[in-house]
Design an enzyme around this catalytic site. Structure first.
Site, PDB file in Angstrom:
ATOM      1  CB  SER A  44      -0.958   0.018   1.192  1.00  0.00           C
ATOM      2  OG  SER A  44      -0.259   0.197   2.396  1.00  0.00           O
ATOM      3  CE  LYS A  90      -2.900   2.193   4.705  1.00  0.00           C
ATOM      4  NZ  LYS A  90      -2.683   1.264   3.639  1.00  0.00           N
TER       5      LYS A  90
END
Length: 187
Positions: A44, A90
């Site tokens: 990701s 993230k």
């Protein structure tokens, strides 16, 4: 030297055990309050952080009350409690009070398109899973929360999927990659 002047084996053993215990306690305190290693199991954050990269997250700034900044890479508690991943890594796209908009595959914060040389792929809304409803864009991030997204936009469950994340759930700010050795460096 008289035989009684030599340290006994038992005394030497106890000294080494004490030294080892102090070293272990120092290591645990360092990990709990200063820095902690994390392994990134998914793609990701490609290309910035690749699958199985190992990173260091620093905790001191958070403990001192410093807020995370737009652009920081953070480690936080996964909002999905039934996920196999307890923590996620993230990038902070927006902080409380800022407005996020996703238009034509691009990200806008407070009306300005972000320059994201680190991002891979196009950015489109995802169906929100918590609460069972879709987010409407533009979306204003609530105070005390952050909007996070993976750099690999087409392969990331992020705030588009689970909504804004509470700043209280942020564990660390990623500062460096230490493995693999050919990619060691600051993030």
């Amino acid at each position: 030297m008289a035989p009684s002047d030599k340290p006994s084996f038992l005394r030497s053993l106890i000294e080494w055990i004490v030294i080892f215990a102090i070293a272990c306690a120092a290591m645990l305190a360092l990990r709990a309050f200063v820095v902690e290693p994390y392994r990134v199991p998914t793609a990701s954050m490609d290309p910035t952080i690749q699958v199985d990269d190992q990173i260091i997250g620093e905790k001191v700034s958070l403990a001192m009350g410093d807020p995370v900044d737009q652009g920081d890479i953070v480690v936080f508690q996964n909002p999905e409690s039934d996920s196999e991943h307890v923590v996620l890594v993230k990038r902070v796209i927006a902080v409380g009070g800022q407005t996020v908009d996703l238009r034509y595959g691009r990200v806008y914060v407070d009306g300005e398109q972000l320059d994201e040389p680190y991002a891979q792929g196009s950015t489109y809304p995802l169906p929100l899973q918590l609460g069972g409803m879709d987010l409407a864009f533009p979306y204003t991030v609530p105070e005390g929360c952050i909007w996070v997204m993976g750099d690999n936009r087409e392969n990331s469950k992020d705030s588009r999927y689970f909504g804004a994340v509470s700043e209280d759930g942020v564990i660390a700010v990623a500062i460096a990659r230490y493995w693999p050795l050919d990619r060691v460096g600051l993030l």
